[in-house]
Design an enzyme around this catalytic site. Structure first.
Site, PDB file in Angstrom:
ATOM      1  N   ASP A 130       0.855  -1.169   0.000  1.00  9.08           N
ATOM      2  CA  ASP A 130       0.000   0.000   0.000  1.00  9.08           C
ATOM      3  C   ASP A 130       0.911   1.247   0.000  1.00  9.08           C
ATOM      4  O   ASP A 130       2.124   1.151   0.141  1.00  9.08           O
ATOM      5  CB  ASP A 130      -0.964  -0.030   1.201  1.00  9.08           C
ATOM      6  CG  ASP A 130      -2.188   0.841   0.963  1.00  9.08           C
ATOM      7  OD1 ASP A 130      -3.205   0.645   1.633  1.00  9.08           O
ATOM      8  OD2 ASP A 130      -2.129   1.720   0.071  1.00  9.08           O
TER       9      ASP A 130
HETATM   10  C1  GLC Z   1      -4.372   4.283  -0.224  1.00  8.13           C
HETATM   11  C2  GLC Z   1      -5.272   3.137   0.185  1.00  8.13           C
HETATM   12  C3  GLC Z   1      -5.360   2.052  -0.855  1.00  8.13           C
HETATM   13  C4  GLC Z   1      -5.219   2.651  -2.243  1.00  8.13           C
HETATM   14  C5  GLC Z   1      -3.796   3.169  -2.352  1.00  8.13           C
HETATM   15  C6  GLC Z   1      -3.530   3.817  -3.711  1.00  8.13           C
HETATM   16  O1  GLC Z   1      -3.664   4.732   0.897  1.00  8.13           O
HETATM   17  O2  GLC Z   1      -5.002   2.505   1.431  1.00  8.13           O
HETATM   18  O3  GLC Z   1      -6.620   1.382  -0.665  1.00  8.13           O
HETATM   19  O4  GLC Z   1      -5.454   1.665  -3.237  1.00  8.13           O
HETATM   20  O5  GLC Z   1      -3.482   4.096  -1.309  1.00  8.13           O
HETATM   21  O6  GLC Z   1      -4.278   4.987  -3.836  1.00  8.13           O
END
Ligand code: GLC
Length: 728
Positions: free
Chosen positions: A267
């Site tokens: 993430d």
């Molecule tokens: C965010 C979220 C995740 C998302 C990623 C990209 O922090 O936790 O669900 O897909 O970053 O935007």
């Protein structure tokens, strides 16, 4: 490209080029406006050469922009390896569907598949090839903001809906390579992100391995079994080890046991966050932990780029591990057809007709209407008849904030508000006489502190009207990521508005726009409550369809609505404990609270209809079942009203004795059943030995011979007297 060619390509790559593939950055690094690039580049310390070696891009949209970046990227990339565009398409791309917690209330796997299919069509023509969906974090704590992205509290339903979404995004095996209107699904957040302590986002997750596997991992496993090509790590720690650096979770469980052979992406910033977690001293250790856990792509931090060369030269990390990750990324690009078709589905002309098409919006409207839960309808206030005069009041009446916190490309400017939905439906009325008059306040009502003028005007309009449709709830920014709440009641200003209106007109339908189950006691005086969640682009139209009976509500909540925040975590499939309250409700020494019941205000699976359904004659084909002989459980369901409707019939079991404590009931089957007015039908479920398997202390999933209670009903509370069945 053949596999051997991919392997050969990896062999041709320099170590820096390989490490570049293991990194993901946002699209602003590729902007054609230097002033947009320089800030991010200096912030991350990236130069142009490095940018043209980074393997995948986050959050760029638009066919022409994606094609421009891809063309420029491949010209500069020494081996002409294509980049790959990924983005957060959670419940729609530009045509926004209800938030997943709302859509889950439809219990309609086909609706989930269709939502994902429409999302894939719009996302792929706009240049995306991977979507960061389905989010299958199981959630039993409505304080957690991202509950709006989840399907709620039940593992069985979560798994079925996750599987349907993956199929909708990806199609059948092989479709990704040939059908460029499909996209690869990235199931997230692995794992158990929704079990954050205190419901506080990013907080510690701690539970037994048995519960983690038996309850929280089933949704991810179902998505992987359905073929999800990517998995995203979660921000939280599990059992003391952050997921992104958790060898056991990622290698033993995800890769070995679940057999996941796709791309594992961190993430946003989660690799570098291992330092903040306190399990890595620096970027070097963070990279070491993550690459050994099998994290193939580091999203938006550069621990890999900064330290992997050193880790390899020191022998801490074998270059073969890097090669394996690079190969998985190239295999994904190859499976998506990007080597031969680097623009894939991106098409500026088709983008104009596919994205936000009338057909897609009609599907979204039908889906939204199917997701609206009628929680109360005293004196059958609903459906409203057309002669009624209606005052549409409250902060949600004229607000375009109907898309939810993760609607990214959604357009609030083109969203149908509740007022618009009612006005459009009224305008379509058969004739002047049958057109309801719809009035509202001159100025919009604030979500937290309605102005005195709005309150006094609302009271006047309520006095003059037969019925008040009062739109209350949360701003979409009050749920979603980093938006946990310790208080799950309606804002005080809204409660005061409700009370002021109730004084002059008791015929109030409350329409709720919210991203989580709420404590609704402040509106106990409402004659009717529609839980609309964030219903998406066509939300106002869908709500109007239900308010006026064009659609008979069939949705049922997939997450318990607490009596009080003090009960949390509260969920229907709880353990019995050694001192169950039900056995001795008047005893002191039983599991209960002194100041609130043990039960939800609205239980899992609950929802009302304009029809009325009754259940009787629950029978089974045998008193026993086995691994080779399933048992058929059937029940008679009758629509004893004069309105055609759809009932979600639910099958629950209870395993009376297990190696570990077993829930007092578990959902093991459901069917959406359309019944005409007065119609009765026998509904059948097949219960198999596999249905009653659970994770034992040795972490194996298996069943135990023994006795089971089996029942059926319209929600998890109101069930017929159970059958006693034996598993041989
Ligand atoms: C965010 C979220 C995740 C998302 C990623 C990209 O922090 O936790 O669900 O897909 O970053 O935007």
């Amino acid at each position: 490209m053949e596999q051997s060619q991919l392997v050969n390509l990896v062999e041709q790559m320099t170590l820096e080029e390989k490490i570049g593939q293991l990194t993901q950055i946002t699209g602003d690094f590729y902007s054609d406006k230097a002033e947009e690039r320089t800030g991010p580049m200096s912030q991350l310390g990236l130069n142009d050469d490095q940018i043209m070696n980074v393997g995948t891009v986050l959050g760029v949209v638009g066919a022409s922009e994606c094609k421009r970046i891809q063309k420029n990227y491949m010209e500069h990339n020494r081996l002409h390896i294509p980049t790959l565009f990924m983005g957060d398409v959670i419940h729609g791309y530009e045509t926004i569907f209800p938030i997943p917690l709302g859509l889950a209330s439809s219990w309609d796997t086909e609706a989930f598949r269709r939502m994902a299919e429409v999302s894939a069509e719009e996302a792929s023509v706009s240049g995306l090839s991977v979507v960061f969906s389905p989010m299958v974090d199981l959630v039993r704590d409505p304080r957690w903001g991202r509950v709006m992205e989840s399907t709620g509290e039940d593992p069985y339903l979560n798994g079925r809906l996750a599987s349907a979404m993956v199929k909708g995004y990806q199609g059948e095996p092989g479709d990704l390579s040939t059908q460029f209107n499909k996209v690869a699904a990235c199931v997230k957040h692995f794992a158990a992100y929704g079990a954050a302590t205190g419901g506080r986002d990013y907080n510690t997750v701690d539970m037994s391995e048995q519960r983690l596997r038996d309850v929280y991992l089933r949704g991810y496993e179902a998505a992987i079994e359905a073929g999800a090509r990517l998995v995203m790590t979660s921000f939280n720690s599990i059992g003391g080890v952050p997921a992104t650096g958790n060898l056991h979770l990622m290698q033993d469980i995800l890769r070995s046991e679940f057999g996941f052979d796709g791309v594992l992406i961190s993430d946003f910033g989660a690799v570098k966050e291992l330092i903040a977690h306190g399990v890595a001293e620096d970027e070097t250790q963070a990279a070491d932990l993550s690459i050994h856990a099998g994290v193939d792509i580091e999203m938006m931090t550069l621990c890999y780029m900064h330290t992997l060369v050193g880790l390899i030269s020191s022998g801490t990390v074998s270059e073969s591990i890097v090669d394996e990750s690079v190969l998985r990324i190239l295999e994904l690009k190859n499976e998506l057809g990007l080597f031969e078709h680097p623009f894939r589905g991106a098409d500026e002309d088709r983008e104009k007709t596919v994205v936000f098409s009338a057909e897609h919006r009609e599907i979204a409207r039908r889906t939204a209407a199917e997701s609206i839960v009628m929680l109360r309808n005293d004196d059958s206030l609903l459906p409203l008849d057309a002669e009624r005069s209606i005052a549409v009041l409250g902060p949600g009446a004229q607000s375009p904030d109907v898309l939810g916190a993760w609607s990214w490309r959604g357009r609030t400017d083109a969203a149908v508000t509740l007022l618009q939905g009612l006005q459009e439906l009224a305008a379509d009325g058969e004739d002047e006489g049958r057109r309801p008059s719809v009035v509202t306040t001159q100025e919009r009502c604030d979500y937290f502190v309605p102005t005195k003028s709005v309150v006094s005007e609302s009271i006047e309009l309520a006095k003059q009207s037969d019925v008040v449709v009062l739109a209350l709830g949360e701003l979409s920014t009050m749920s979603g990521e980093a938006s946990s709440r310790s208080n799950i009641r309606l804002p005080k200003g809204q409660v005061e508005l409700f009370e002021a209106i109730h004084e002059v007109n008791p015929h109030i339908v409350v329409v709720l726009f919210n991203g989580r189950p709420l404590d609704l006691h402040d509106i106990d005086g409402a004659e009717a409550i529609l839980e609309a969640w964030y219903p998406g682009t066509e939300g106002g139209a869908a709500i109007a369809d239900v308010l006026f009976g064009a659609v008979n509500p069939s949705a049922k909540i997939t997450m318990s609505f607490p009596e009080s925040v003090g009960q949390i975590p509260i969920y229907y499939d709880e353990d019995n404990t050694g001192r169950p309250y039900e056995v001795a409700p008047n005893e002191k020494y039983v599991s209960k609270y002194l100041d609130v019941s043990n039960y939800a205000a609205f239980p899992f699976g609950f929802g009302l209809s304009f029809s009325h359904f009754t259940y009787d004659s629950l029978v089974s084909s045998s008193n026993s079942f086995s691994a080779t002989e399933p048992v058929t459980v059937s029940v008679n369901v009758t629509n004893d009203s004069n309105v055609d409707g759809t009932e979600i019939v639910q099958l629950y079991i209870r395993d009376l004795v297990g190696e570990v404590v077993r829930p007092v009931k578990q959902l093991k089957g459901f069917k959406r059943v359309a019944l005409a007015a007065g119609e009765s039908r026998r509904i059948e479920f097949s219960l198999t030995e596999e249905d009653v398997r659970y994770v034992h202390l040795d972490c194996t999933m298996r069943s135990d011979p023994g006795d089971f209670l089996v029942s059926v009903g319209g929600n998890s509370r109101d069930l017929l007297d159970p059958l006693h069945l034996h598993l041989d």
